[in-house]
Design a protein around this motif. Structure first.
Motif, PDB file in Angstrom:
ATOM      1  N   SER A  34      34.290 -23.426  22.289  1.00 56.83           N
ATOM      2  CA  SER A  34      34.070 -22.349  23.645  1.00 56.83           C
ATOM      3  C   SER A  34      32.422 -22.168  23.549  1.00 56.83           C
ATOM      4  N   LYS A  35      31.369 -22.691  24.392  1.00 59.98           N
ATOM      5  CA  LYS A  35      30.814 -21.603  24.592  1.00 59.98           C
ATOM      6  C   LYS A  35      30.951 -20.740  25.515  1.00 59.98           C
ATOM      7  N   THR A  36      30.447 -19.613  25.603  1.00 60.95           N
ATOM      8  CA  THR A  36      30.294 -18.513  26.202  1.00 60.95           C
ATOM      9  C   THR A  36      29.214 -17.578  26.475  1.00 60.95           C
ATOM     10  N   PHE A  37      29.724 -16.211  26.394  1.00 67.76           N
ATOM     11  CA  PHE A  37      28.923 -15.420  26.599  1.00 67.76           C
ATOM     12  C   PHE A  37      29.509 -14.171  26.218  1.00 67.76           C
ATOM     13  N   HIS A  38      28.230 -12.910  25.842  1.00 64.96           N
ATOM     14  CA  HIS A  38      28.906 -11.345  26.079  1.00 64.96           C
ATOM     15  C   HIS A  38      27.376 -10.910  25.856  1.00 64.96           C
ATOM     16  N   ALA A  39      27.548  -9.604  26.832  1.00 61.83           N
ATOM     17  CA  ALA A  39      27.550  -8.704  27.498  1.00 61.83           C
ATOM     18  C   ALA A  39      28.021  -6.987  27.258  1.00 61.83           C
ATOM     19  N   GLY A  40      26.872  -5.416  27.040  1.00 64.23           N
ATOM     20  CA  GLY A  40      27.107  -4.631  26.614  1.00 64.23           C
ATOM     21  C   GLY A  40      26.128  -3.944  26.558  1.00 64.23           C
ATOM     22  N   ILE A  41      26.258  -1.942  25.780  1.00 65.16           N
ATOM     23  CA  ILE A  41      26.187  -1.688  25.997  1.00 65.16           C
ATOM     24  C   ILE A  41      25.497  -1.121  24.275  1.00 65.16           C
ATOM     25  N   TYR A  81      31.596  -6.980  26.341  1.00 66.64           N
ATOM     26  CA  TYR A  81      32.239  -7.248  27.211  1.00 66.64           C
ATOM     27  C   TYR A  81      32.307  -8.621  25.863  1.00 66.64           C
ATOM     28  N   SER A  82      32.900  -9.753  25.816  1.00 68.58           N
ATOM     29  CA  SER A  82      33.141 -10.601  25.534  1.00 68.58           C
ATOM     30  C   SER A  82      34.248 -11.639  25.709  1.00 68.58           C
ATOM     31  N   ARG A  83      33.515 -12.445  25.987  1.00 65.92           N
ATOM     32  CA  ARG A  83      34.231 -13.908  26.516  1.00 65.92           C
ATOM     33  C   ARG A  83      34.729 -14.935  25.618  1.00 65.92           C
ATOM     34  N   LEU A  94      42.480  -6.878  25.036  1.00 68.49           N
ATOM     35  CA  LEU A  94      42.688  -8.219  26.092  1.00 68.49           C
ATOM     36  C   LEU A  94      42.648  -8.187  27.181  1.00 68.49           C
ATOM     37  N   THR A  95      41.721  -8.327  27.904  1.00 61.35           N
ATOM     38  CA  THR A  95      41.725  -8.325  29.233  1.00 61.35           C
ATOM     39  C   THR A  95      42.597  -8.998  30.608  1.00 61.35           C
ATOM     40  N   SER A 101      62.287 -23.397  30.730  1.00 61.46           N
ATOM     41  CA  SER A 101      62.324 -24.175  30.846  1.00 61.46           C
ATOM     42  C   SER A 101      62.985 -25.469  30.698  1.00 61.46           C
ATOM     43  N   GLY A 102      62.824 -26.244  29.886  1.00 66.70           N
ATOM     44  CA  GLY A 102      62.695 -27.353  28.969  1.00 66.70           C
ATOM     45  C   GLY A 102      62.151 -28.323  29.342  1.00 66.70           C
ATOM     46  N   THR A 103      60.804 -28.201  30.143  1.00 66.05           N
ATOM     47  CA  THR A 103      60.213 -28.614  30.180  1.00 66.05           C
ATOM     48  C   THR A 103      58.845 -28.850  29.374  1.00 66.05           C
ATOM     49  N   PRO A 104      57.975 -29.396  28.680  1.00 64.86           N
ATOM     50  CA  PRO A 104      56.956 -29.219  27.901  1.00 64.86           C
ATOM     51  C   PRO A 104      56.048 -28.698  28.792  1.00 64.86           C
ATOM     52  N   ALA A 105      55.283 -28.412  28.104  1.00 66.90           N
ATOM     53  CA  ALA A 105      53.075 -27.646  28.549  1.00 66.90           C
ATOM     54  C   ALA A 105      52.481 -27.572  28.369  1.00 66.90           C
ATOM     55  N   THR A 106      51.544 -28.394  28.534  1.00 64.98           N
ATOM     56  CA  THR A 106      50.254 -28.521  27.681  1.00 64.98           C
ATOM     57  C   THR A 106      49.069 -28.033  28.293  1.00 64.98           C
ATOM     58  N   VAL A 107      48.371 -27.402  26.938  1.00 64.43           N
ATOM     59  CA  VAL A 107      47.228 -26.834  27.362  1.00 64.43           C
ATOM     60  C   VAL A 107      46.804 -27.113  26.353  1.00 64.43           C
ATOM     61  N   ASN A 108      45.077 -27.624  27.496  1.00 61.34           N
ATOM     62  CA  ASN A 108      43.798 -27.989  26.269  1.00 61.34           C
ATOM     63  C   ASN A 108      42.906 -26.839  26.459  1.00 61.34           C
ATOM     64  N   ASP A 109      42.968 -25.763  27.586  1.00 63.61           N
ATOM     65  CA  ASP A 109      41.504 -24.865  27.248  1.00 63.61           C
ATOM     66  C   ASP A 109      42.142 -23.714  27.778  1.00 63.61           C
ATOM     67  N   ARG A 110      41.831 -22.292  26.634  1.00 64.35           N
ATOM     68  CA  ARG A 110      42.614 -21.393  27.132  1.00 64.35           C
ATOM     69  C   ARG A 110      41.197 -20.835  26.852  1.00 64.35           C
ATOM     70  N   ARG A 111      40.733 -19.509  27.531  1.00 65.12           N
ATOM     71  CA  ARG A 111      39.666 -18.497  27.646  1.00 65.12           C
ATOM     72  C   ARG A 111      40.571 -17.239  27.499  1.00 65.12           C
ATOM     73  N   LEU A 112      39.901 -16.260  26.476  1.00 60.52           N
ATOM     74  CA  LEU A 112      40.460 -14.972  25.651  1.00 60.52           C
ATOM     75  C   LEU A 112      39.367 -14.126  26.904  1.00 60.52           C
ATOM     76  N   ASP A 113      39.172 -12.977  27.065  1.00 64.64           N
ATOM     77  CA  ASP A 113      38.481 -12.053  27.995  1.00 64.64           C
ATOM     78  C   ASP A 113      38.655 -10.595  26.954  1.00 64.64           C
ATOM     79  N   TYR A 114      37.580  -9.804  26.597  1.00 63.40           N
ATOM     80  CA  TYR A 114      37.834  -9.129  25.324  1.00 63.40           C
ATOM     81  C   TYR A 114      36.411  -7.569  25.523  1.00 63.40           C
ATOM     82  N   LEU A 115      37.471  -6.543  25.364  1.00 62.44           N
ATOM     83  CA  LEU A 115      36.403  -5.139  25.610  1.00 62.44           C
ATOM     84  C   LEU A 115      36.717  -4.883  24.351  1.00 62.44           C
ATOM     85  N   GLN A 116      35.362  -5.472  23.171  1.00 63.28           N
ATOM     86  CA  GLN A 116      35.183  -4.794  22.092  1.00 63.28           C
ATOM     87  C   GLN A 116      33.783  -3.746  22.151  1.00 63.28           C
TER      88      GLN A 116
END
Length: 237
Positions: free
Chosen positions: A73-80, A98-100, A152-153, A113-128
């Motif tokens: 994933s191509k994302t960003f980070h910023a902080g002090i 803050y790091s995405r 993880l926020t 529930s027994g219904t398959p759940a398909t996930v393709n993209d996961r985004r995790l936002d962190y305070l590091q």
């Protein structure tokens, strides 16, 4: 025209006189990273600043093979950051960022529930919070390394926000709220500006509490992997 020429001549004379005066007192200009006042920590290695840049985020681990069509994933980070110099080479630098992060990869997991759940993209936002030891190998070039802990926020799956802690685990798995690991990289300075690159490896599993279902594949043994490129502005004391 004569007035303009006279003004330019006076300006040039003033600048020349100022330069000659400073030259008699020794060289002037920005302090170098290894230039210290005697008995103090007052070098460019002591101060604070802001930074931000590009993340190339991915995961590693045995379970990565169980995600089809995986990619980064191509994302960003910023902080002090703050920095305190111990001597003419070594300093310590804590940061708050803050790091995405996250990754892309298709997985199918059977929830309660027994219904398959398909996930393709996961985004995790962190305070590091990295705490780095910085060593100047050259006047304006340093290497750094140290531990980091992340909170993880926010979690987004295919654009939909979901809970981090899942009551009843209705998705068939949950996300770990705390990550920890190590960071290492290098940095160069040009005046007050900083440019650097860093790699951070997480040691804690991102996904946990996966339900055991017939034919399901393990998803839990994956960990954060992030390559960062950044720019910063420093303010010395």
């Amino acid at each position: 025209m004569k007035k303009l020429s006279l003004l330019l001549a006076l300006s040039l004379a003033t600048v020349t006189a100022f330069a000659q005066k400073n030259d008699t007192n020794g060289p002037v200009g920005l302090r170098s990273s290894t230039d210290y006042d005697a008995g103090t920590s007052g070098s460019r290695n002591t101060g604070f600043g802001i930074k931000g840049g590009f993340n190339l985020a991915d995961v590693y681990g045995d379970s990565k093979a169980n995600f089809a069509n995986s990619s980064n994933s191509k994302t960003f980070h910023a902080g002090i950051y703050g920095q305190y110099g111990f001597n003419n080479r070594l300093s310590i630098q804590p940061e708050l960022l803050y790091s995405r992060q996250g990754f892309q990869g298709t997985s199918t997991n059977t929830p309660t529930s027994g219904t398959p759940a398909t996930v393709n993209d996961r985004r995790l936002d962190y305070l590091q919070l990295p705490v780095l030891l910085v060593f100047n190998i050259l006047d304006n070039v340093s290497i750094h390394a140290g531990p980091q802990v992340s909170l993880l926020t926010k979690v987004t799956e295919d654009g939909k926000e979901r809970k981090i802690a899942n009551e009843g685990n209705v998705y068939g798995y949950s996300y770990t709220s705390i990550d920890y690991g190590v960071s290492a990289g290098a940095e160069a300075r040009v005046g007050p500006a900083r440019v650097g690159a860093r790699y951070t490896a997480g040691f804690n599993e991102i996904i946990k509490d996966q339900l055991a279902t017939t034919g399901s594949k393990a998803l839990t043994d994956i960990k954060n992997s992030v390559f960062q490129v950044y720019l910063g502005i420093g303010f010395t004391q």
